[in-house]
Design a protein around this motif. Sequence first.
Motif, short mmCIF file in Angstrom:
data_model
loop_
_atom_site.label_atom_id
_atom_site.label_comp_id
_atom_site.label_asym_id
_atom_site.label_seq_id
_atom_site.Cartn_x
_atom_site.Cartn_y
_atom_site.Cartn_z
N ASN A 37 0.87 -1.09 -0.03
CA ASN A 37 -0.02 0.11 0.06
C ASN A 37 0.85 1.48 0.09
N ARG A 38 1.90 1.45 0.77
CA ARG A 38 2.99 2.43 0.61
C ARG A 38 3.53 2.63 -0.55
N LEU A 39 4.21 1.55 -1.41
CA LEU A 39 4.48 1.57 -2.62
C LEU A 39 3.62 1.84 -3.56
N ALA A 40 2.39 1.39 -3.57
CA ALA A 40 1.36 1.93 -4.36
C ALA A 40 1.05 3.40 -4.37
N ARG A 41 0.93 3.96 -3.17
CA ARG A 41 0.97 5.25 -3.24
C ARG A 41 2.06 6.04 -3.88
N ALA A 42 3.43 5.56 -3.74
CA ALA A 42 4.45 6.06 -4.31
C ALA A 42 4.46 6.32 -5.80
N VAL A 43 3.94 5.10 -6.29
CA VAL A 43 4.04 4.91 -7.68
C VAL A 43 2.92 5.82 -8.29
N ARG A 44 1.36 5.83 -7.80
CA ARG A 44 0.48 6.59 -8.15
C ARG A 44 0.70 8.14 -8.04
N GLY A 84 -1.34 -14.88 2.77
CA GLY A 84 -1.90 -14.10 3.79
C GLY A 84 -2.11 -12.86 3.31
N LEU A 85 -1.77 -12.38 2.16
CA LEU A 85 -1.97 -10.97 1.72
C LEU A 85 -3.30 -10.60 1.98
N GLY A 86 -3.18 -9.24 2.35
CA GLY A 86 -4.52 -8.49 2.30
C GLY A 86 -4.92 -7.69 1.26
N ARG A 87 -6.01 -6.75 1.28
CA ARG A 87 -6.30 -5.80 -0.02
C ARG A 87 -5.21 -4.91 -0.09
N VAL A 88 -4.80 -4.66 -1.25
CA VAL A 88 -3.98 -3.40 -1.73
C VAL A 88 -4.93 -2.55 -2.27
N ASP A 89 -4.87 -1.41 -1.62
CA ASP A 89 -6.15 -0.38 -2.26
C ASP A 89 -5.80 0.31 -3.42
N ASP A 90 -6.01 -0.35 -4.50
CA ASP A 90 -5.70 0.25 -5.65
C ASP A 90 -6.50 -0.40 -6.87
N PRO A 91 -6.86 0.35 -7.54
CA PRO A 91 -7.82 -0.37 -8.70
C PRO A 91 -7.14 -0.98 -9.85
N ARG A 92 -5.75 -0.97 -9.81
CA ARG A 92 -5.14 -1.76 -10.83
C ARG A 92 -4.18 -2.63 -10.22
N VAL A 93 -4.56 -3.79 -9.68
CA VAL A 93 -3.42 -4.52 -8.98
C VAL A 93 -3.55 -5.97 -9.63
N VAL A 94 -2.37 -6.43 -9.87
CA VAL A 94 -2.19 -7.76 -10.09
C VAL A 94 -1.60 -8.84 -9.16
#
Length: 469
Positions: free
Chosen positions: A230-237, A260-270
């Motif tokens: 989630n931190r890195l997603a914000r950095a990329v976005r 055990g991964l949880g949700r990554v809060d981004d609409p374009r996750v693979v």
Amino acid sequence: MLTAGAVLAALLAPATATAHAERHGRDVPRLTDRQGRVLTLHGWNIEDKTHRGDAALTAITERHLRDLRAQGFDFARLLVFWDDLEPSPGRYSRGYLRKIERVLDWARRHDVKVVLDAHQDVFGPAFGHRGIPAWATRTDGLPFTAHPDDWFAEYFEPAVQRAFTHLYEDADLRRAQAAMWHTLAARFAHHPAVLGYDLINEPMGERRPGEDLPTAARRIEREQLTPMYNRLARAVRSADRDAWLFVEPTPVVGEGVPTGLGRVDDPRVVYAPHFYDTAMEAGADYDPGAGWIEAYERAVTEYPRRYRVPVVVGEWGPPDSTLPHMNRFYRDAMASLGRYASGWAGYVWCYGGGYCALDRTGAFRPNKELTAEPYAEAVAGTVRSAGYDPGAGVYRLSYRAAAHGSRTTVLSLPPGSWRLTATAGARVLHGPTGRARVLAAPDSEVTVTATPDRPHRTPLRGAARSTGD
């Protein structure tokens, strides 16, 4: 790349005996492009782990991308290293960014989509490998012993495990990792070859006293990897609003252990797991009766089904494809991947022995030619069914054409002569070598069939002899 030793097999023994209810991956979401077309990615990893500094990435030439496309592959996972990008804190290498861009320009020229993979093996150069810079490695003085004959066992060394904990937990290292990703995304956000970013290769972590490996993996994925992504997603976005973000579980998923991964809060996750078997990585032949592929498929489809994200397998393939059951393995693996994955990248597109896809003459190494089969790179509509019969060599795609937007569906065909037919109302247009376009009326039902006519396999002549273009 996962090279597993006896230590991993022993630690995983309790988990691999656990059965799960059988499920199928047909309800896993699909990857799409900017036009909304359904994508299928078939490709390989491309790497240069040997050269550093001014020589970084010099082992990759334009021929790698040209040969990849010539065999029908449309996808490359390009390994990049944080230690090359940021050799000292806050100082980014412009030369390294230019070298990455050169590879991306070749990919664009040959119509290959690329995911930039922030690669690490055994954390990084502090332990004799590549990845996280030595200046970002903190071990608290814990011991490290190299294992030259089984390098994956080095992940279980106390110093390596503690280094992962600091990466995940220390505020300054969190900021540094996010800044590194912002730098990459800002440089390549608008490059047409870039499909997405793989945020970290095969992340590991630190086991707590009394934890078995599957329990530790699920905790690390839940409590450390999920917040990191989630931190890195914000950095990329902050630099790139459009690219897909590829997130990996720990390599333990390869033994049929759900993440055990949880949700990554981004609409374009693979979701981007790797597909390696402990026994085969240690040199064993494929055992069709062991149920490994079935267990893996059940494990990796749980996360994408729960969080509604597509799957692209980032690495797969055994070190020795010459063993007696490897023909069966490649057929079983390709069938399994086709059931749930939007794509995959084999390991690795190089010219030589071991994991290399090709030998030094440019011909596929034994059984690896089975990865080159017809598929639909992009479908402008809703896929009803798609499948390849390797026995007959026939590929068939059925879809409902989109009512709006792009009308162009793109097929990829391996080298050879192919006859393509389509239902009334759809036109087949042959494009560059190995590709065909299908134009269909909006909202129509379309079936396209590709049938071999004098199938042909040839070496990629001269591939191994070239040192650059």
